[in-house]
Every structure is written in C-alpha cells, then in structure tokens.
Design an enzyme around this catalytic site. Structure first.
Site, PDB file in Angstrom:
ATOM      1  N   GLU A 260      49.210  12.655  -9.808  1.00  0.00           N
ATOM      2  CA  GLU A 260      48.705  14.036  -9.284  1.00  0.00           C
ATOM      3  C   GLU A 260      48.063  15.326  -9.900  1.00  0.00           C
ATOM      4  OE1 GLU A 260      50.504  14.766  -5.037  1.00  0.00           O
ATOM      5  OE2 GLU A 260      51.974  15.905  -6.383  1.00  0.00           O
ATOM      6  N   GLY A 262      46.628  18.426 -11.501  1.00  0.00           N
ATOM      7  CA  GLY A 262      45.958  19.755 -11.236  1.00  0.00           C
ATOM      8  C   GLY A 262      45.307  20.172 -12.379  1.00  0.00           C
ATOM      9  N   CYS A 337      45.311  49.513 -12.494  1.00  0.00           N
ATOM     10  CA  CYS A 337      46.212  50.506 -12.717  1.00  0.00           C
ATOM     11  C   CYS A 337      47.653  50.049 -12.767  1.00  0.00           C
ATOM     12  CB  CYS A 337      46.071  51.528 -11.280  1.00  0.00           C
ATOM     13  SG  CYS A 337      46.601  53.159 -11.889  1.00  0.00           S
ATOM     14  N   GLU A 338      47.835  49.502 -13.764  1.00  0.00           N
ATOM     15  CA  GLU A 338      49.249  48.703 -14.083  1.00  0.00           C
ATOM     16  C   GLU A 338      49.327  48.557 -15.496  1.00  0.00           C
ATOM     17  OE1 GLU A 338      50.964  46.452 -10.996  1.00  0.00           O
ATOM     18  OE2 GLU A 338      52.275  45.511 -12.243  1.00  0.00           O
ATOM     19  N   TYR A 373      44.340  27.256 -12.193  1.00  0.00           N
ATOM     20  CA  TYR A 373      45.222  28.353 -11.814  1.00  0.00           C
ATOM     21  C   TYR A 373      44.513  29.574 -12.241  1.00  0.00           C
ATOM     22  CZ  TYR A 373      48.270  24.359 -11.242  1.00  0.00           C
ATOM     23  OH  TYR A 373      48.733  23.259 -10.763  1.00  0.00           O
TER      24      TYR A 373
HETATM   25  N1  LLP Z   1      51.994  18.284  -7.733  1.00  0.00           N
HETATM   26  C1  LLP Z   1      52.756  19.212  -6.955  1.00  0.00           C
HETATM   27  C2  LLP Z   1      53.800  18.988  -5.929  1.00  0.00           C
HETATM   28  C3  LLP Z   1      52.663  20.381  -7.702  1.00  0.00           C
HETATM   29  O1  LLP Z   1      53.699  21.269  -7.301  1.00  0.00           O
HETATM   30  C4  LLP Z   1      51.843  20.696  -8.895  1.00  0.00           C
HETATM   31  C5  LLP Z   1      51.750  22.032  -9.232  1.00  0.00           C
HETATM   32  C6  LLP Z   1      50.940  19.650  -9.150  1.00  0.00           C
HETATM   33  C7  LLP Z   1      51.138  18.498  -8.848  1.00  0.00           C
HETATM   34  C8  LLP Z   1      49.976  19.881 -10.156  1.00  0.00           C
HETATM   35  O2  LLP Z   1      50.548  20.341 -11.375  1.00  0.00           O
HETATM   36  P1  LLP Z   1      49.825  20.517 -12.616  1.00  0.00           P
HETATM   37  O3  LLP Z   1      49.142  18.898 -12.975  1.00  0.00           O
HETATM   38  O4  LLP Z   1      48.735  21.288 -12.380  1.00  0.00           O
HETATM   39  O5  LLP Z   1      50.650  20.783 -13.656  1.00  0.00           O
HETATM   40  N2  LLP Z   1      50.281  28.611 -11.500  1.00  0.00           N
HETATM   41  C9  LLP Z   1      51.000  27.729 -12.803  1.00  0.00           C
HETATM   42  C10 LLP Z   1      51.031  26.340 -12.203  1.00  0.00           C
HETATM   43  C11 LLP Z   1      51.944  26.164 -10.874  1.00  0.00           C
HETATM   44  C12 LLP Z   1      52.001  24.657 -10.431  1.00  0.00           C
HETATM   45  C13 LLP Z   1      52.484  24.356  -9.250  1.00  0.00           C
HETATM   46  N3  LLP Z   1      52.585  23.159  -8.828  1.00  0.00           N
HETATM   47  C14 LLP Z   1      50.145  28.057 -14.048  1.00  0.00           C
HETATM   48  O6  LLP Z   1      49.117  28.709 -13.916  1.00  0.00           O
HETATM   49  O7  LLP Z   1      50.459  27.300 -15.038  1.00  0.00           O
END
Ligand code: LLP
Length: 415
Positions: A260, A262, A337-338, A373
C-alpha cells in the site's frame, strides 16, 4: 539533476504561472512496475490525490486506498468501482463519520478498521460489511516521529491486546473479514519493513481466524538525497512472500498479498516550481525568497524534510542580483508571514542552506522529489490559492488542476 527538461519547466511556468506542481508519468509507471510481484498494489492516495493521477493508477491496474469521504469521491470520479471489482477501493481510518458510513455502504467499499468504536459502528449499521483489521503491531518506524504509526505513541490501529476482542465482535456480527493490515509508518526503511512481516505471521496466528489477504501497508522509502539508497523491491517482496507462505501453510489455503505505497509511487515523479522574487542577506544567511511557501510544500516546515533545490535560469531575465557570487549557500524561504516558512530547515527548525548557482530574481527554483505529500498537503494559509498541477506524458504536458482563484476562496464566505 531534476528529472525534467528545464526548457519544458520554463514553458510550463510561462503558460500556467508559478508556483506550479509538475509530475512525470513515466516515473510513476516505472515505480509501479517495481512492485508488480505483489498481488495487489494499492495506492495510498493521500500522497497525491489528483484524480488524473488516480486515473493513471487505475489504468495501470493499481487499486486505491481512501481515508476520507473526499478521497472516496475522488476514487469514484477517477473510475474506480467496487461493483466492477470488489477490491478497487478500501477505506482506512480509526473513526468513521455518518457521511462516510453511508458512502462505504452505498459503494460496497471494504473498511479497514483502526479502532473498536469504529468496528462497533460498522457492525451495528451494516452487520455483513466487508472489513480489514488494521493492527498496531506494537512497534513502528517513520522518517520522523510524526510519521511513525506503530507502537504505544500511535493513535492508529487495533492493539494486539484488543485483537482477540475485535475478532470476536467480527464473528458475533457476521462481518466479512477480508484480511489483516499493518502500516508501521511512512518513510521507513528496509530493516523495519522486513521486521513487520515476521510480526504479521505471529499476528495472524494470534488472531486465530480465517482470512483471505494480508497487507504490508505502505512506508516504502523514496530517495531524497544522494545518500539515500533505492529500496530493494525484490528482497522486500521475497521477505513478505515468505511470510505469506507461512500464513498459507498455517491456514491451509492461498492468501493474497497487498502492498500500500503512497510516497514510493509518486515522490520522485513530482516537483514544485517557484519564481525567485527577492534575494536578501542577514548576518547569518543569504536568503532567497520565492513565491511558494509552506502553504504549498509543507514537508520542510512540518518535518524538516529535505528537498533538493535547483535553479533554472530564465533566458530572458537579466536583472542584477544583489548578491554577485556564482555559487552560494542559500536559505530558501517563502512569502508567508511566518518565520518558519523556510524550505531549508532541519527537524528542530534550525535554518540550513543549499548551494545554488548564480541565482537571480526572476529565475525559477525547482523543489525536487515533491510528488508525494506536496500538493496534497497544501493549504490556503495567508489566503494563498492552491497552485495548479501539470502532468507530462510522452513529452507533452497538460494541466490537471487549475490554479485556485481568490474568488474561489471568497465564494465560500459570500453569505
Ligand atoms: N497506508 C496507511 C494506512 C497510511 O497511513 C499511509 C500514510 C500509507 C499507507 C502510505 O505511506 P507511504 O507509503 O506514503 O509512506 N505527510 C507525511 C507522510 C504521512 C503518511 C501518512 N500515512 C510526509 O510528508 O512524509
């Protein structure tokens, strides 16, 4: 160097303005190919949820994970349908609100359950609903403590102590249990990801219930710095495949193996392009100020994440720079502005620098590896509209999201 041709980026900014997100579909397709051994690749769309990206995923046979009603709607718009393929969309969360319950029932979307309260809610409203159990395996690991989703500090998943109880509730209500899911964190590493697969075998045995599938979750790392090593996807698959076989032996039938990701699919495929509007120096730093801020790319301010920055010189631009040197260490910051609106900072908020060559007002800066992200975490802070998104496919670029307008923002308040 950026994966994009600088002249194409210049053309894109001339047509669509700055800041702008740009994605390369070939890179996404290549990352998908690297995971083809898994039975199901399920894209965690929170990383990059533009419906055109989701359509590409669907065409490639990639399934999708949704974590909100909005992400379900996006999946449907992109053509995912659980009536065509019951595996298409899975909803993962630790709570489910009323609107989302209706959606998952209406569209036959399996729910990946992260809490006992969520389990009861689904069981009471729709007793035979298809479900996964998301287990917190008792440990986790991410690139930051904020992205560690396992262990005692995490709000996610059903704890090992609650697992037998969760299974009992599932059996009592006749819910259709598809499988067991685990996600230890985002931006993890090979060692931790492989630790998770052995724990999965133990968890399935502990659950003592029949299942049809297991999910590794996401967390597969992408490369951001020159030191980062590519994930060995073959070894990653082999370890999980061995775990799957052990589970198959234990249960006496075939088990599907889902992954899974991302970040892994989209991080290296996207950049944010901004224009330099100002160069200024303080006693400690040479600052470059651009027209993108943490409202666009939040990761550096939120986690101290590193995104390699490069200059693209605009051929037509000849204005004198205040700083005359060719190569300088710069702190790169945005218009907000931060004072935390700095793209070059560590996890403690300490300002760092990147070497940029001959940067001048009017040049473009490219923030690399921002496909995951990036756009999906953007906000309207300081009333700045969301930047447009552009995709490059077989050498041609096209707009996949318009720039939001200030009138779009104000329209919500026209009451
Ligand atoms: N599955 C679940 C249940 C998740 O909560 C997440 C990510 C993924 C899969 C995908 O994770 P990945 O393969 O992308 O690592 N905003 C943060 C990342 C937060 C991820 C939240 N959940 C960043 O920019 O690094």
């Amino acid at each position: 160097m950026t994966i994009f041709n600088p002249n194409t980026l210049i053309e894109i900014t001339q047509q669509f303005g700055t800041p702008v997100w740009v994605y390369d579909t070939a890179t996404i397709r290549q990352q998908i190919r690297r995971l083809r051994e898994f039975d199901v690749i399920r894209f965690a769309q929170k990383a990059c949820s533009n419906t055109h990206i989701l359509r590409l995923m669907r065409e490639e046979g990639v399934m999708v994970d949704a974590v909100s009603a909005g992400e379900i709607e996006r999946s449907l718009v992109a053509g995912y349908s659980n009536s065509d393929n019951p595996e298409s969309i899975v909803f993962t969360a630790d709570l489910i609100d009323r609107e989302t319950i209706e959606l998952v029932i209406q569209h036959h979307i399996p729910v990946n359950i992260g809490s006992m309260d969520m389990l009861y809610r689904i069981a009471e409203v729709n007793p035979h609903h298809p479900v996964w159990i998301r287990v917190n395996p008792g440990f986790g690991h991410g690139h930051s403590e904020k992205t560690n989703t396992g262990g005692p500090n995490s709000k996610h998943g059903i704890s090992l102590e609650d697992l037998p109880h969760a299974v009992a509730v599932i059996q009592q209500y006749g819910l259709d249990l598809i499988g067991i899911h685990m996600h230890i964190g985002s931006g993890s590493d090979f060692a931790h990801l492989s630790q998770a697969c052995q724990v999965m075998v133990e968890i399935v045995k502990l659950a003592n219930v029949d299942i049809r599938a297991i999910s590794t979750g996401g967390g597969l790392p992408a490369t951001y710095t020159e030191k980062d090593v590519e994930l060995d996807t073959n070894s990653f698959f082999r370890l999980w495949d061995e775990a799957r076989k052990e589970i198959e032996n234990h249960l006496g039938h075939v088990i599907k193996l889902e992954v899974e990701p991302g970040r892994f699919l989209v991080a290296n495929a996207g950049v944010l392009v901004a224009e330099i509007h100002c160069l200024k120096s303080t006693q400690h730093h040479n600052f470059i100020l651009v027209d993108a801020g943490f409202n666009d790319l939040l990761r550096p301010s939120m986690y101290g994440s590193y995104h390699k920055i490069e200059v693209v010189h605009q051929a037509t631009h000849q204005k004198p720079a205040i700083i005359q040197s060719n190569e300088l260490e710069y702190a790169v910051a945005g218009p907000l502005c931060e004072s935390g609106d700095v793209f070059t900072q560590d996890a403690n908020g300490v300002i760092c620098h990147q070497i940029l060559v001959n940067a001048k007002v009017g040049d473009l800066l490219v923030f690399n590896d921002a496909g995951a992200y990036g756009a999906s975490m953007s906000s309207n802070y300081n009333s700045r509209p969301l930047a447009p998104e552009v995709i490059i496919e077989e050498g041609k670029y096209r707009l996949i999201r318009k720039r939001q307008t200030i009138s779009n923002l104000l329209a919500l308040e026209a009451l």
